[in-house]
Design a protein around this motif. Structure first.
Motif, short mmCIF file in Angstrom:
data_model
loop_
_atom_site.label_atom_id
_atom_site.label_comp_id
_atom_site.label_asym_id
_atom_site.label_seq_id
_atom_site.Cartn_x
_atom_site.Cartn_y
_atom_site.Cartn_z
N VAL A 1 0.87 -1.18 0.00
CA VAL A 1 0.00 0.00 0.00
C VAL A 1 0.90 1.23 0.00
CG1 VAL A 1 -1.75 1.28 1.30
CG2 VAL A 1 -1.80 -1.23 1.28
N ALA A 2 0.71 2.15 -0.97
CA ALA A 2 1.57 3.33 -1.05
C ALA A 2 0.84 4.47 -1.76
CB ALA A 2 2.85 3.00 -1.82
N TRP A 3 1.32 5.65 -1.56
CA TRP A 3 0.78 6.83 -2.25
C TRP A 3 1.02 6.69 -3.76
CZ3 TRP A 3 4.35 11.60 -2.75
CH2 TRP A 3 3.73 12.58 -3.56
N GLY A 4 -0.03 6.84 -4.54
CA GLY A 4 0.10 6.79 -6.00
C GLY A 4 0.52 8.15 -6.51
N SER A 5 1.84 8.32 -6.67
CA SER A 5 2.36 9.66 -6.98
C SER A 5 2.60 9.89 -8.47
CB SER A 5 3.66 9.89 -6.21
OG SER A 5 4.58 8.85 -6.54
N GLY A 6 2.56 8.83 -9.30
CA GLY A 6 2.82 9.00 -10.74
C GLY A 6 1.61 9.60 -11.44
N ALA B 1 0.31 8.90 -14.22
CA ALA B 1 -0.55 7.92 -14.90
C ALA B 1 -0.94 6.77 -13.95
CB ALA B 1 0.17 7.35 -16.11
N ASP B 2 -0.60 6.91 -12.68
CA ASP B 2 -0.83 5.81 -11.72
C ASP B 2 -2.28 5.35 -11.68
OD1 ASP B 2 1.66 5.30 -10.82
OD2 ASP B 2 1.46 6.32 -8.89
N HIS B 3 -3.20 6.33 -11.68
CA HIS B 3 -4.59 5.94 -11.47
C HIS B 3 -5.28 5.58 -12.79
CE1 HIS B 3 -4.19 6.58 -7.22
NE2 HIS B 3 -3.52 7.68 -7.51
N ALA B 4 -4.55 5.73 -13.89
CA ALA B 4 -5.10 5.33 -15.19
C ALA B 4 -4.94 3.82 -15.39
CB ALA B 4 -4.38 6.07 -16.31
N VAL B 5 -4.04 3.18 -14.64
CA VAL B 5 -3.79 1.75 -14.88
C VAL B 5 -4.32 0.86 -13.76
CG1 VAL B 5 -1.72 2.22 -16.27
CG2 VAL B 5 -1.49 1.87 -13.81
N THR B 6 -4.91 1.45 -12.71
CA THR B 6 -5.41 0.62 -11.61
C THR B 6 -6.87 0.23 -11.85
OG1 THR B 6 -5.92 2.68 -10.45
CG2 THR B 6 -3.91 1.57 -9.80
N ASP B 7 -7.33 -0.78 -11.12
CA ASP B 7 -8.75 -1.15 -11.20
C ASP B 7 -9.55 -0.17 -10.34
OD1 ASP B 7 -8.58 -1.89 -8.53
OD2 ASP B 7 -8.59 -4.05 -8.92
N GLU B 8 -10.85 -0.41 -10.21
CA GLU B 8 -11.70 0.56 -9.49
C GLU B 8 -11.35 0.63 -8.00
OE1 GLU B 8 -13.55 -3.36 -9.36
OE2 GLU B 8 -12.71 -2.17 -11.01
N GLY B 9 -10.64 -0.39 -7.50
CA GLY B 9 -10.22 -0.39 -6.10
C GLY B 9 -8.83 0.21 -5.92
N GLY B 10 -8.24 0.77 -6.98
CA GLY B 10 -6.91 1.38 -6.86
C GLY B 10 -5.79 0.35 -6.90
N ARG C 1 -1.45 -1.45 -4.06
CA ARG C 1 -2.70 -0.70 -3.82
C ARG C 1 -2.31 0.76 -3.65
NH1 ARG C 1 -6.51 2.37 -2.49
NH2 ARG C 1 -8.23 1.69 -1.13
N ARG C 2 -2.75 1.58 -4.60
CA ARG C 2 -2.35 2.98 -4.59
C ARG C 2 -3.35 3.83 -3.82
NH1 ARG C 2 -0.12 2.49 -10.72
NH2 ARG C 2 2.06 2.30 -10.09
N VAL C 3 -2.81 4.68 -2.93
CA VAL C 3 -3.65 5.59 -2.16
C VAL C 3 -3.59 6.95 -2.86
CG1 VAL C 3 -3.94 6.71 0.10
CG2 VAL C 3 -3.06 4.37 -0.03
N PRO C 4 -4.76 7.46 -3.32
CA PRO C 4 -4.74 8.78 -3.95
C PRO C 4 -4.68 9.88 -2.89
CG PRO C 4 -6.96 7.84 -4.03
CD PRO C 4 -6.10 6.85 -3.29
N LEU C 5 -3.81 10.84 -3.06
CA LEU C 5 -3.75 11.98 -2.13
C LEU C 5 -3.79 13.26 -2.96
CD1 LEU C 5 -0.79 10.88 0.24
CD2 LEU C 5 -3.23 10.64 0.70
N SER C 6 -4.64 14.21 -2.55
CA SER C 6 -4.74 15.47 -3.30
C SER C 6 -3.43 16.26 -3.13
CB SER C 6 -5.90 16.30 -2.76
OG SER C 6 -5.60 16.70 -1.43
N ASP C 7 -3.22 17.25 -4.01
CA ASP C 7 -2.01 18.07 -3.91
C ASP C 7 -1.94 18.76 -2.55
OD1 ASP C 7 -1.44 17.33 -6.43
OD2 ASP C 7 -1.95 19.25 -7.39
N GLU C 8 -3.11 19.21 -2.10
CA GLU C 8 -3.15 19.92 -0.81
C GLU C 8 -2.73 18.98 0.33
OE1 GLU C 8 -7.07 21.09 0.17
OE2 GLU C 8 -6.42 22.42 1.80
N VAL D 1 -5.34 -0.13 4.02
CA VAL D 1 -4.83 -1.38 4.60
C VAL D 1 -6.01 -2.25 5.02
CG1 VAL D 1 -3.60 -2.39 6.57
CG2 VAL D 1 -2.63 -0.41 5.37
N CYS D 2 -6.97 -1.66 5.73
CA CYS D 2 -8.11 -2.46 6.23
C CYS D 2 -8.91 -3.04 5.07
CB CYS D 2 -9.00 -1.61 7.13
SG CYS D 2 -8.17 -1.13 8.65
N GLY D 3 -8.97 -2.30 3.97
CA GLY D 3 -9.70 -2.80 2.80
C GLY D 3 -8.99 -3.95 2.10
#
Ligand code: GDG
Length: 500
Positions: free
Chosen positions: A63-68, A70-79, A93-100, A146-148
């Motif tokens: 489980v890690a921050w998806g920082s690339g 194109a990261d979220h373009a290649v994951t399934d609906e669960g990241g 499993r990529r965790v999306p984090l906003s810029d803020e 992680v829990c998911g």
């Protein structure tokens, strides 16, 4: 991966076949757009490249921050995406984090509060309220991911200071999870740790773990001292554990090592020789002694202090002008933070000033490189350097010192090592130990290293290599997984069998 890497069976048996979930800020693979095409970046850092083969062999979830971009373009609906991309062996499993959120959690709380506090530089702490809020929310997002993902009875392994709150969040939802964390930076004394306004909340978060690992005995003692002052916590120094909120957390030193065989093989490679021929020619290094420094441009690494010692040497012992060149491999890091911008400017201008002061028509005192080098390029610099200068003002461990040692496959060089690094606990006897702020003593040590007789160099390097190979990254993994098993066995024995 080299011969020392644990097999799938070894890791699985130490984990009693439980699922392994690794959690870190940085991801082991990232997807980026390049000219409209999606490309993949491979594991880069030492730790990522050591854990990746372990994950490939046991097949868990990372489980890690998806920082690339194109990261979220290649994951399934669960990241999720299977990695390595060409033959998926485990789930990322990529965790999306906003810029803020990244701004507040990563550049803010992690690197402007926790990093300076743990490196004893409390004047640099920038404790803005919104940094803490973002840190909490980001930790919540990692914990939810992680829990998911985790199956029954997982072993969840958090990496580093970005994730101090997540273990308690996970434990609250998933009491069946065995939570462990490795803290890669120093753990400071209690007085210093209290400079962080949320120090009690951070300890509570970390005490959600079953096992906390740090690099050295000293950090371990500091952690226990901090925990002893937390209201409601009881510290047992004999077992190096803390009971808080009815739960026991063990605290242990696990000094991180490098993949020493891999670094040795890189140093022997043809690619390293080719790199050196080109690099050495370009910078006129064929007939001079070479001293080397390799680091991120970080104020904890003591780069200005090192330049001052070199300047003192060239100033007071002019025989070394034209005879010794210093190569500084520096990588720009955390450039959004003002303290880092100031350091970059200071290092660049000091290099320029020293070069202006001493350079001759056919000699440049400092060769300064900010480009990221391929691993073989770095191996070539390590192999060819007569001296490696590590002068950190504080450093959790310092892997550069160990990589240099593992790469000494020809005429052995000398390690000059700051006593303020974690690595000094293991390597301090055979390295030339310095205090980075003692400019005079540091300059003396550089000269001593350059004049050390070959039999003394060989003896020291032989002992250092023995140490670095015996305590490599796989020994580090093995020690932790064995401790997990010992803690679990101990708990099973303490639990009365059901139904009697
Ligand atoms: C933290 C703690 C602790 C550097 N330039 C290039 C390159 N590197 C690689 C080195 C080495 C790594 O970066 C730096 O590792 P360090 O351990 O020296 O320092 P931090 O980044 O501050 O790491 C530290 C560590 O975590 C592990 O727990 O030891 O105390 O601060 O691996 O090789 N690699 C390549 N090209 C470069 O240009 N390929």
């Amino acid at each position: 991966m080299t011969g020392n890497a644990p097999t799938t069976e070894q890791v699985s048996s130490l984990l009693d076949d439980r699922d392994l979930v690794v959690v870190s800020n940085r991801e082991p693979y990232s997807h980026e757009y390049e000219d409209g095409e999606v490309t993949v970046s491979r594991p880069a850092g030492g730790l990522t490249s050591a854990l990746d083969p372990v994950m490939q062999s046991v097949g868990g979830t990372w489980v890690a921050w998806g920082s690339g971009d194109a990261d979220h373009a290649v994951t399934d609906e669960g990241g999720r995406v299977g990695v390595p991309p060409e033959s998926p062996a485990y789930t990322l499993r990529r965790v999306p984090l906003s810029d803020e959120r990244v701004e507040g959690y990563y550049y803010g709380y992690s690197n402007q509060v926790l990093w300076p506090v743990c490196h004893l530089d409390t004047a640099k702490v920038n404790a803005r309220e919104e940094f803490w809020q973002q840190y909490r929310e980001a930790n919540r997002a990692f914990a939810d991911a992680v829990c998911g993902e985790a199956g029954d009875d997982p072993v969840v392994w958090f990496q580093d200071y970005h994730l101090a709150l997540a273990p308690r969040f996970v434990k609250a939802n998933r009491p069946d999870a065995f939570c462990m964390q490795f803290w890669h930076i120093p753990w400071p004394s209690r007085d210093v740790f209290r400079a962080c306004p949320q120090y009690e909340r951070l300890l509570e978060g970390l005490l959600g773990n079953d096992l906390v690992g740090v690099h050295t005995d000293a950090y371990c003692r500091n952690f226990l001292d901090c925990a002893a002052a937390l209201p409601g916590a009881t510290v047992d120094r004999a077992t190096r554990s803390v009971v808080y909120d009815g739960h026991r957390t063990f605290v242990r030193p696990f000094p991180l090592g490098v993949d020493a065989d891999h670094h040795r093989d890189l140093a022997r490679s043809d690619a390293a020789s080719r790199f050196w021929r080109e690099f050495g020619d370009r910078h006129g290094l064929a007939d001079v002694a070479v001293a080397l420094g390799v680091e991120r441009l970080d104020y904890t690494k003591g780069i200005p202090e090192r330049l001052a010692a070199l300047e003192r040497l060239w100033e007071t012992r002019p025989a070394w002008r034209g005879e010794l060149t210093y190569v500084q491999k520096a990588s720009v890091s955390r450039g959004e933070i003002p303290a880092y911008q100031r350091l970059q400017e200071r290092v660049r201008s000091e290099v320029e000033r020293i070069n202006d002061r001493f350079a001759t028509d056919d000699w440049q005192p400092v060769v300064y490189v900010e480009d990221h080098l391929p691993q073989t390029g770095l191996a070539a610099l390590y192999r060819e350097a007569d001296l490696c200068l590590v002068s950190a003002l504080r450093d959790g461990m310092n892997l550069v010192a160990k990589e240099f040692i593992a790469s000494q496959v020809q005429d052995p060089g000398v390690l000059v090592l700051s006593e303020l690094t974690g690595a000094s606990e293991e390597l301090g006897e055979e390295a030339l130990t310095i205090h980075p702020r003692d400019t005079h003593g540091f300059a003396d040590a550089i000269e001593r290293g350059l004049r050390l007789p070959s039999d003394d160099r060989s003896r020291r390097m032989c002992e250092l290599q023995r140490q670095v190979h015996a305590s490599d990254v796989y020994a580090w993994l093995d020690a932790q997984f064995r401790t997990v098993r010992a803690i679990r066995r101990g708990r099973q024995r303490a639990t009365p069998p059901r139904g009697r």
